[in-house]
Design a protein around this motif. Structure first.
Motif, PDB file in Angstrom:
ATOM      1  N   TYR A 170       1.203  52.863  62.629  1.00 30.21           N
ATOM      2  CA  TYR A 170       1.787  51.776  61.831  1.00 30.21           C
ATOM      3  C   TYR A 170       3.209  51.387  62.269  1.00 30.21           C
ATOM      4  N   SER A 216      -0.989  44.883  60.299  1.00 27.37           N
ATOM      5  CA  SER A 216      -2.103  44.399  59.465  1.00 27.37           C
ATOM      6  C   SER A 216      -3.446  44.892  60.020  1.00 27.37           C
ATOM      7  N   ALA A 274      -4.092  48.330  58.737  1.00 34.04           N
ATOM      8  CA  ALA A 274      -4.589  48.309  57.360  1.00 34.04           C
ATOM      9  C   ALA A 274      -6.052  47.858  57.321  1.00 34.04           C
ATOM     10  N   PHE A 296       0.829  52.053  51.929  1.00 32.93           N
ATOM     11  CA  PHE A 296       1.125  50.631  52.024  1.00 32.93           C
ATOM     12  C   PHE A 296       1.846  50.116  50.771  1.00 32.93           C
ATOM     13  N   LEU A 302       1.181  43.609  52.254  1.00 30.30           N
ATOM     14  CA  LEU A 302       0.562  44.921  52.416  1.00 30.30           C
ATOM     15  C   LEU A 302       0.255  45.567  51.066  1.00 30.30           C
TER      16      LEU A 302
END
Length: 661
Positions: free
Chosen positions: A116, A125, A128, A164, A172
């Motif tokens: 990340y 993104s 995620a 997040f 997020l």
């Protein structure tokens, strides 16, 4: 551990738990390639987007190791997917899978979150998105393993949401909230699906249990339908099914002489035991007989009860002539041992008829008919022994078949006639009766002896019509005789045991002009043995009519004293086989003397048959016998000769014979 047991389903019924484990394992094995394919594809795409951005150990080495591990697990799956596992091994394998999934999930989450910090907003993104889509895909692949799916969801979603959410990035955070809500929905779907899955497994178990119970009941019914309830031996249905099963392969191949034989066994004297001691005692005798036969069963010999006191044999392999005779002797010896039962003791003999494939026949029907013919031959000629169907028997069958065919087409009124033989009272020196003797002159066969055509008529159900014609002719002849002369007429066993036939006898008697008290109906002990109860009912009806009853061939049957004691007998006829040596054999004299004295004590008339010489007549008179029948006193003559031969000049020759002493 209790948490694991609760969610892994170990608190449910053992049978359901075991089947549930097997179903979970089978379902999981089908999903393994898809599970690892999702992990590998998603991991490779994330690694590519971070190549050159993140350190090499994170963008190349770590995902490579994770993908190689997934590939290795697929290889293990390919190797072990068809292995059969024991219950304990299956439980261990499932536990290992659960903790392995937990470890894999932890490793992939740690790797994804480590990426990340690297890259721009799109790369972040993508991380995620990777975590969300991967966990959703894995949950779908683990739908059948509830605990593993929930554990993986917790391992991925909780760190994902917390991580997040801690970024304070609105996008997020929104993604984390959305994924968390989707995860909750997925968990609810998972729980519902797993419940339905478990219910389906339970219903399948119940269905199989019902099927197993149905099959067990079907097997029990089949067993009961094919076993004789009394003896425990196979029954008639099973006997013929087994016989067909043995015959089918033999019929489709070249002839195999000596490969199969069937036998029919009859217990000689069993009906006498039933009559004397009752059916309960008879049943115990049959049970013991079944036990003795069962002790003789081998892979080559099977025994079944095919009738009341009849048993069927199937012999495979050793069916040579001498071997069958030895087998018959062994079976006869087993049955002839005394029956020592709580209610008393009994003894039986056994007659056996064998028929060999293919000499005696090539079908079930042919073999059974030939075996029965051999049995009847044994009972007629060597009671208590064994007879094997032979070509000579085949010749006799063909001869009897032709007699039956001609008898069916015969014009009884024209072809059947009667001869009459006098029954003479030596004390009164007069004829007391005439016995009616059937004669048949066939246009095709010529003269056929009654000892031949009467049994044929009985076997093919022509005896009733024959009896009706003969009785009418006998009574027509007797109406012209003096009132003091009686007519003696023989009834068949089938006439006594058939109510319809007995009614015709009574109607014919009443329709004649001969008074019933002038009629003696002769019966044999064989007729009584076939159905004692029905025979007694028939004799009572004839007695009420006014006729008298004569017991023929006394001493040659199985129930002589019982018949005399329990039936309405007026006259006893001693069989001629006792008379041949009466003038020189002490044993024959003793037997006849005992019978004569028995009749005197019971107030019965005693008729001696087969008297041929004056010496025999003299010996019989010394024993107290006065009523005799035989060629010495007159041969059978046709109906139109009786009046001139014996009535117009009453027995001058016989009177001279009697006075010559």
């Amino acid at each position: 551990m209790s948490f694991f047991k609760r969610w892994s389903g170990s608190r449910i019924a053992p049978a359901v738990r075991l089947e549930l484990r097997r179903s979970q394992y089978r379902a999981f094995l089908q999903q393994v390639p898809l599970l690892y394919a999702v992990l590998i594809v998603n991991t490779v795409t994330v690694a590519i987007t971070h190549f050159g951005v993140a350190p090499v150990y994170l963008s190349v080495y770590a995902p490579a190791l994770l993908c190689l591990f997934c590939i290795g697990r697929v290889a293990v799956w390919l190797h072990s997917r068809r292995r059969m596992l024991s219950d304990e091994a299956l439980a261990r394998r499932l536990r290992t899978m659960v903790w392995m999934i937990a470890g894999i999930g932890t490793a992939f989450v740690a790797w994804a979150l480590s990426l990340y910090p690297y890259g721009d907003a799109y790369a972040r993104s993508h991380v995620a998105f990777y975590m969300a889509m991967t966990v959703i895909g894995c949950i779908f692949c683990l739908m059948h393993m509830r605990f593993a799916a929930l554990l993986l969801t917790t391992i991925v979603i909780v760190p994902f949401a917390l991580f997040f959410a801690s970024t304070h990035n609105p996008v997020l955070v929104a993604i984390a909230v959305n994924v968390l809500l989707v995860a909750v929905v997925m968990v609810l779907i998972l729980l519902i699906y797993y419940r339905d899955f478990r219910n389906l497994v339970e219903s399948q178990i119940q269905l199989r249990a019902k099927h197993a119970e149905t099959q067990r009941l079907s097997d029990d019914n089949f067993r009961l339908a094919n076993l004789d309830a009394l003896t425990g031996l196979p029954n008639r249905r099973r006997f013929f099914a087994d016989l067909d099963q043995h015959l089918v392969p033999l019929q489709g191949q070249a002839r195999a002489p000596g490969s199969l034989a069937i036998g029919v066994v009859d217990l000689d004297g069993f009906k006498r035991i039933n009559d004397l001691y009752g059916h309960a005692f008879g049943d115990r005798v049959l049970i013991e007989t079944g036990r003795r036969f069962a002790a003789q069963v081998t892979p080559q010999l099977s025994v079944a009860r095919i009738g009341g006191d009849e048993f069927g044999l199937i012999v495979v392999g050793a069916t040579a002539y001498r071997q069958l005779l030895d087998l018959g002797d062994r079976l006869c010896g087993a049955i002839e041992r005394p029956y020592a039962l709580p209610e008393g003791s009994a003894r039986l003999s056994t007659s056996i008829g064998f028929a060999n494939f293919p000499e005696a026949g090539e079908t079930t029907t042919q073999l059974v008919e030939r075996a029965y013919y051999a049995l009847h031959f044994a009972q007629s000629h060597r009671r208590g022994g064994t007879v094997i169907f032979s070509p000579e028997h085949e010749t006799q069958i063909r001869h009897l078949s032709r007699i039956e065919e001609c008898l069916r087409r015969a014009d009884y009124e024209r072809e059947i006639s009667l001869h009459f033989q006098p029954i003479y009272d030596t004390a009164l020196r007069e004829i007391m009766a005439f016995e009616a003797l059937a004669r048949w002159t066939s246009p095709e066969l010529g003269v056929v002896a009654p000892s031949v055509f009467v049994p044929v008529a009985e076997r093919c159900d022509l005896i009733h019509a024959l009896t009706e014609v003969l009785l009418r002719k006998a009574l027509d002849a007797a109406r012209n005789w003096p009132e003091v002369v009686r007519i003696s007429f023989n009834l068949s066993a089938r006439d006594l045991t058939s109510p319809g036939a007995l009614d015709r006898v009574i109607r014919t008697t009443l329709a004649s002009s001969v008074a019933p008290h002038r009629i003696d109906f002769e019966i044999t002990e064989t007729a009584l043995i076939q159905d004692f109860g029905q025979a007694r009912t028939a004799l009572d009806a004839l007695k009420k009519l006014g006729a008298r009853i004569s017991l023929d061939d006394f001493g040659t049957g199985f129930s002589s004293l019982n018949s005399v004691h329990r039936l309405p007998i007026d006259k006893v006829k001693v069989d001629g086989s006792f008379i041949a040596g009466i003038d020189r054999e002490p044993t024959a004299r003793a037997i006849v003397k005992s019978i004569v004295e028995l009749c005197q004590n019971l107030g019965m008339t005693c008729v001696i048959e087969g008297v041929e010489t004056r010496a025999q007549a003299d010996a019989l008179r010394e024993l107290g016998a006065t009523v005799m029948q035989g060629h010495l006193f007159g041969k059978p003559v046709a109906a139109n000769q009786v009046f001139d031969t014996y009535v117009r000049e009453p027995m001058r020759r016989v009177s001279r014979t009697s006075s010559s002493r």
